[in-house]
Design a protein around this motif. Sequence first.
Motif, PDB file in Angstrom:
ATOM      1  N   ILE A  35      76.629   9.190  85.642  1.00  0.00           N
ATOM      2  CA  ILE A  35      75.256   9.532  86.047  1.00  0.00           C
ATOM      3  C   ILE A  35      74.289   9.366  84.881  1.00  0.00           C
ATOM      4  N   ASP A  36      74.679   9.870  83.706  1.00  0.00           N
ATOM      5  CA  ASP A  36      73.803   9.769  82.527  1.00  0.00           C
ATOM      6  C   ASP A  36      73.542   8.317  82.155  1.00  0.00           C
ATOM      7  N   HIS A  37      74.588   7.494  82.162  1.00  0.00           N
ATOM      8  CA  HIS A  37      74.418   6.089  81.814  1.00  0.00           C
ATOM      9  C   HIS A  37      73.601   5.357  82.872  1.00  0.00           C
ATOM     10  N   ALA A  38      73.805   5.707  84.141  1.00  0.00           N
ATOM     11  CA  ALA A  38      73.013   5.093  85.209  1.00  0.00           C
ATOM     12  C   ALA A  38      71.529   5.367  84.986  1.00  0.00           C
ATOM     13  N   LEU A  39      71.199   6.613  84.665  1.00  0.00           N
ATOM     14  CA  LEU A  39      69.804   6.974  84.427  1.00  0.00           C
ATOM     15  C   LEU A  39      69.243   6.246  83.209  1.00  0.00           C
ATOM     16  N   ASP A  40      70.055   6.114  82.170  1.00  0.00           N
ATOM     17  CA  ASP A  40      69.621   5.376  80.986  1.00  0.00           C
ATOM     18  C   ASP A  40      69.292   3.921  81.328  1.00  0.00           C
ATOM     19  N   LEU A  41      69.988   3.393  82.322  1.00  0.00           N
ATOM     20  CA  LEU A  41      69.784   2.000  82.736  1.00  0.00           C
ATOM     21  C   LEU A  41      68.615   1.851  83.722  1.00  0.00           C
ATOM     22  N   GLY A  42      68.083   2.971  84.196  1.00  0.00           N
ATOM     23  CA  GLY A  42      66.990   2.915  85.156  1.00  0.00           C
ATOM     24  C   GLY A  42      67.439   3.069  86.594  1.00  0.00           C
ATOM     25  N   ILE A  43      68.724   3.346  86.809  1.00  0.00           N
ATOM     26  CA  ILE A  43      69.253   3.588  88.159  1.00  0.00           C
ATOM     27  C   ILE A  43      69.021   5.061  88.478  1.00  0.00           C
ATOM     28  N   ASP A  44      68.111   5.343  89.404  1.00  0.00           N
ATOM     29  CA  ASP A  44      67.747   6.738  89.655  1.00  0.00           C
ATOM     30  C   ASP A  44      67.913   7.180  91.105  1.00  0.00           C
ATOM     31  N   LEU A  45      68.296   6.272  91.993  1.00  0.00           N
ATOM     32  CA  LEU A  45      68.584   6.662  93.378  1.00  0.00           C
ATOM     33  C   LEU A  45      70.095   6.688  93.568  1.00  0.00           C
ATOM     34  N   PHE A  46      70.599   7.836  93.998  1.00  0.00           N
ATOM     35  CA  PHE A  46      72.035   8.024  94.175  1.00  0.00           C
ATOM     36  C   PHE A  46      72.336   8.194  95.662  1.00  0.00           C
ATOM     37  N   ASP A  47      73.152   7.298  96.178  1.00  0.00           N
ATOM     38  CA  ASP A  47      73.428   7.216  97.610  1.00  0.00           C
ATOM     39  C   ASP A  47      74.726   7.936  97.957  1.00  0.00           C
ATOM     40  N   HIS A  48      74.636   8.899  98.856  1.00  0.00           N
ATOM     41  CA  HIS A  48      75.784   9.690  99.296  1.00  0.00           C
ATOM     42  C   HIS A  48      75.955   9.561 100.814  1.00  0.00           C
ATOM     43  N   ALA A  49      77.001  10.177 101.329  1.00  0.00           N
ATOM     44  CA  ALA A  49      77.209  10.355 102.770  1.00  0.00           C
ATOM     45  C   ALA A  49      78.116  11.556 102.941  1.00  0.00           C
ATOM     46  N   ASP A  50      77.937  12.257 104.043  1.00  0.00           N
ATOM     47  CA  ASP A  50      78.746  13.456 104.255  1.00  0.00           C
ATOM     48  C   ASP A  50      80.239  13.148 104.350  1.00  0.00           C
ATOM     49  N   ILE A  51      80.582  11.897 104.690  1.00  0.00           N
ATOM     50  CA  ILE A  51      81.999  11.545 104.846  1.00  0.00           C
ATOM     51  C   ILE A  51      82.644  11.029 103.564  1.00  0.00           C
ATOM     52  N   TYR A  52      81.889  10.768 102.524  1.00  0.00           N
ATOM     53  CA  TYR A  52      82.468  10.223 101.304  1.00  0.00           C
ATOM     54  C   TYR A  52      83.390  11.263 100.649  1.00  0.00           C
ATOM     55  N   GLY A  53      84.676  10.935 100.662  1.00  0.00           N
ATOM     56  CA  GLY A  53      85.655  11.873 100.129  1.00  0.00           C
ATOM     57  C   GLY A  53      85.688  13.170 100.897  1.00  0.00           C
ATOM     58  N   ASP A  54      85.343  13.089 102.200  1.00  0.00           N
ATOM     59  CA  ASP A  54      85.243  14.292 103.039  1.00  0.00           C
ATOM     60  C   ASP A  54      84.344  15.338 102.391  1.00  0.00           C
ATOM     61  N   ILE A 274      81.167   2.219  83.575  1.00  0.00           N
ATOM     62  CA  ILE A 274      79.905   2.180  82.823  1.00  0.00           C
ATOM     63  C   ILE A 274      79.582   0.788  82.318  1.00  0.00           C
ATOM     64  N   GLN A 275      80.577   0.065  81.816  1.00  0.00           N
ATOM     65  CA  GLN A 275      80.325  -1.284  81.313  1.00  0.00           C
ATOM     66  C   GLN A 275      79.881  -2.207  82.442  1.00  0.00           C
ATOM     67  N   ARG A 276      80.466  -2.020  83.606  1.00  0.00           N
ATOM     68  CA  ARG A 276      80.070  -2.866  84.740  1.00  0.00           C
ATOM     69  C   ARG A 276      78.658  -2.522  85.194  1.00  0.00           C
ATOM     70  N   LEU A 277      78.295  -1.253  85.137  1.00  0.00           N
ATOM     71  CA  LEU A 277      76.932  -0.870  85.493  1.00  0.00           C
ATOM     72  C   LEU A 277      75.917  -1.534  84.554  1.00  0.00           C
ATOM     73  N   LYS A 278      76.282  -1.670  83.288  1.00  0.00           N
ATOM     74  CA  LYS A 278      75.393  -2.347  82.342  1.00  0.00           C
ATOM     75  C   LYS A 278      75.206  -3.810  82.729  1.00  0.00           C
ATOM     76  N   GLN A 279      76.308  -4.454  83.165  1.00  0.00           N
ATOM     77  CA  GLN A 279      76.225  -5.850  83.610  1.00  0.00           C
ATOM     78  C   GLN A 279      75.359  -5.960  84.863  1.00  0.00           C
ATOM     79  N   ILE A 280      75.509  -5.009  85.761  1.00  0.00           N
ATOM     80  CA  ILE A 280      74.733  -5.009  87.005  1.00  0.00           C
ATOM     81  C   ILE A 280      73.244  -4.831  86.706  1.00  0.00           C
TER      82      ILE A 280
END
Length: 305
Positions: A35-54, A274-280
Motif C-alpha cells: 500500500i505504501d509503495h503504491a501510494l508513493d507511485l501515485g496509485i491511490d484507488l484501491f479496488d475491493h469486493a466483498d467476495i475477495y478472500g471471503d 512491489i517491483q512489478r508495481l513500479k514497472q506498471i
Amino acid sequence: MRKLQLGKSALEVGQISLGCMRMNALSKKEASDVIDHALDLGIDLFDHADIYGDGESEKVFAEAIQENRTIRNKIYLQSKCGIRKGFFDFSKEHILSSVEGSLRRLQTDYLDVLLLHRPDTLMEPEEVAEAFSKLKESGKVRYFGVSNQNPYQIELLKKYLSDDLIVNQMQLSLMHTPMIDAGLNVNMQHEKAVDRDNGVLEYCRLNDITIQAWSPFQYGMIEGPFIGNDDFPQVNNKLNELAEKKGVTATTIAIAWILRHPAKIQPVVGSMNIQRLKQIEQASQIELTREEWYELYRSTGNTLP
C-alpha cells in the motif's frame, strides 16, 4: 502518475488502480509495504469486493493501514457486491448488508465508490435505486458504478437512479479485446465482427462512464498471464521489442497499450509485487504511437479489415 476523473464524479485518481483480490495472502507488514509503495507511485484507488478472500482481503487491508489513520484521506476505497455462492443478488437487502460488511472489515465510515459486481438477471432496478439512495443519504457511499454490464443493463438502472453511474469495470487486456474488435470490424462477416456487448466502449465514452480494465495481463477468461508465455511468441516478441526501444519492460508496455486508448481507461492491476508495481507505474509516462498501438493489436493474431 497522471490523474484521471472517474466518470462525472469529483474524484481525481491515479491512472492506474490497485486490485486487492490477492491481499488476503499477505501478512499485515507485507500488505502495508504494498500500500505504501503504491501510494508513493501515485496509485491511490484501491479496488475491493466483498467476495475477495471471503472478506479477508478487506480485513488485511484495514489492518495494514490502521497505524496511520490519516491515510484514509489520501486514498479512495472502491468495493463491489452482488456475487454470492451460486447466484447473483442485487436485492436491496443484500446491497445494504454487503456494504455494512465492507465498511466493518475496512474499518471506514464510507466507500468512495460501490460497484454492482456482474449482472443479476433477477435485478429489480427499483430496489437497487432504493438501496443506493439510502447509502448516499447516510454518507456510506459517495458514488456508484457497475461491473461487467452492457449498455442496456446500465440504461435500465439509470431509469430509476438519481445518481450517475461513474464506472463500468470490464475485462480488457491486449489478449482480451472483444469490446475493441467489434468496433473495428463493423459490417464484416467473421468472428471478430460479433458485437458481444452492444458497443459498450463507445457507450461509456458517450456517457462519461470510466471503463476500469480488470485482468490486464490475462488471456481468455483469466486463464493465465500472456507476458512471457511461450504460447504467445508473436505478442511477446513485439512487447519485448517496444520495451527495449523505450527502456522499460514488457509489463510496462502492456499497460501503456491500454492507457493509449482515448477512452481514458483505468487499468485495475492485481499485483502484490512491489517491483512489478513500479514497472506498471512507468506506463503512465510512456506514449505509444498510433502505429505501435496497432502493431501490438495485430501481434495477438488480430487482423484489420
